[in-house]
Design a protein around this motif. Structure first.
Motif, PDB file in Angstrom:
ATOM      1  N   UNK A 180       0.934  -1.299  -0.011  1.00 42.44           N
ATOM      2  CA  UNK A 180       0.094   0.148  -0.202  1.00 42.44           C
ATOM      3  C   UNK A 180       1.006   1.358   0.022  1.00 42.44           C
ATOM      4  N   UNK A 181       2.159   1.364   0.919  1.00 48.31           N
ATOM      5  CA  UNK A 181       2.705   2.348   0.840  1.00 48.31           C
ATOM      6  C   UNK A 181       3.600   2.597  -0.670  1.00 48.31           C
ATOM      7  N   UNK A 182       3.916   1.572  -1.171  1.00 47.93           N
ATOM      8  CA  UNK A 182       4.461   1.521  -2.568  1.00 47.93           C
ATOM      9  C   UNK A 182       3.419   2.053  -3.637  1.00 47.93           C
ATOM     10  N   UNK A 183       2.387   1.773  -3.469  1.00 47.29           N
ATOM     11  CA  UNK A 183       1.378   2.028  -4.284  1.00 47.29           C
ATOM     12  C   UNK A 183       1.121   3.830  -4.192  1.00 47.29           C
ATOM     13  N   UNK A 184       1.009   4.268  -2.925  1.00 47.14           N
ATOM     14  CA  UNK A 184       0.784   5.600  -2.674  1.00 47.14           C
ATOM     15  C   UNK A 184       2.261   6.493  -3.073  1.00 47.14           C
ATOM     16  N   UNK A 185       3.342   5.744  -3.099  1.00 41.61           N
ATOM     17  CA  UNK A 185       4.727   6.445  -3.595  1.00 41.61           C
ATOM     18  C   UNK A 185       4.580   6.515  -5.103  1.00 41.61           C
ATOM     19  N   UNK A 186       3.964   5.323  -5.775  1.00 44.43           N
ATOM     20  CA  UNK A 186       3.979   5.354  -7.272  1.00 44.43           C
ATOM     21  C   UNK A 186       2.987   6.337  -7.742  1.00 44.43           C
ATOM     22  N   UNK A 187       1.757   6.691  -7.170  1.00 41.77           N
ATOM     23  CA  UNK A 187       0.734   7.611  -7.577  1.00 41.77           C
ATOM     24  C   UNK A 187       1.284   8.971  -7.424  1.00 41.77           C
ATOM     25  N   UNK A 188       2.347   9.540  -6.482  1.00 45.39           N
ATOM     26  CA  UNK A 188       3.000  10.612  -6.102  1.00 45.39           C
ATOM     27  C   UNK A 188       3.799  10.834  -7.609  1.00 45.39           C
TER      28      UNK A 188
END
Length: 261
Positions: free
Chosen positions: A77-85
């Motif tokens: 989930x943290x990787x997903x949020x990072x990728x969205x940025x």
């Protein structure tokens, strides 16, 4: 010192990625600062054009080593949020309402290639090198893929996505990633020539011409938001997968991934 410096020279805004000690590699600060700078110039009616470049010897080397280390140990989930940025940064650059020029002063790898592809015009120094090397880490160039494919075409992208090979400025020009390659000492005059051409067009017409070209290429900002969600989920899943963890660990520890042993 900010990760990105924004300066104005007349009606041209210059965005300088300013982390030369790490070849202007992406981390949270650079992504946030560059996104904010893009938003600022987009809202400024006095700005007619935007030039993006890197400080020092490189344009952008892609992901920062310490940033990658953090993502390797983060949750999906943290990787997903990072990728969205990162995806939002690329999307904002792609759809910025002013003409954009990538001044490619040196190496552009990974996300750096994405930035070049998102600019309307790209001019590179002859010694610049490029690579989409994510597969060597057990990953894929997910969030930048729509923009790279739009720039170089599906056929070239298929090769470069799966080989991860390094290619030079002449090849980048031939495939359409950059429009012009010049000796390093001629890079600034070449950028200035393009800026001179841009000043001759009506600002409203240029904004609409850019929107028209993107729409005719079946690319709209609204549609890209959904694509970004899907691609962010993909790269997050791969980063925490066994192969992704193997590749990232090998890279960070300067070793070999399992598939090369």
């Amino acid at each position: 010192m900010p990760a990105v410096e924004l300066t104005r020279r007349g009606t041209v805004a210059h965005l300088l990625m300013n982390r030369p000690e790490v070849h202007n590699a992406f981390d949270d600060a650079l992504i946030a600062d560059l996104t904010a700078a893009i938003d600022e110039v987009d809202a400024d009616p006095a700005v007619r054009a935007v030039v993006l470049t890197g400080a020092g010897a490189s344009f952008s080397a892609g992901a920062d080593l310490n940033w990658m280390r953090g993502m390797a140990s983060a949750s999906e989930e943290d990787n997903r949020a990072d990728s969205l940025r990162l995806a939002r940064l690329m999307r904002r650059l792609q759809f910025l309402s002013k003409p954009t020029v990538a001044r490619v002063n040196g190496a552009a790898f990974g996300g750096g290639v994405g930035l070049v592809a998102c600019c309307d015009i790209a001019i590179a120094a002859e010694g610049a090198k490029f690579a989409l090397s994510e597969v060597k880490l057990g990953l894929v160039p997910a969030v930048i893929s729509p923009y790279v494919i739009a720039a170089i075409g599906l056929r070239q992208a298929r090769r470069l996505f799966i080989t991860g090979e390094v290619f030079g400025a002449a090849a980048a020009t031939a495939m359409g990633l950059v429009h012009e390659t010049v000796p390093m000492e001629e890079l600034e005059p070449a950028v200035e020539r393009v800026l001179g051409l841009l000043t001759k067009g009506g600002p409203v017409a240029q904004r609409e011409a850019k929107r028209l070209a993107l729409a005719m290429g079946d690319m709209t900002e609204q549609a890209m938001e959904k694509v970004d969600e899907e691609n962010a989920a993909l790269i997050a899943r791969l980063r925490v997968s066994p192969e992704g963890q193997d590749g990232l660990s090998a890279f960070l520890d300067k070793g070999l991934p399992t598939w090369l042993k």
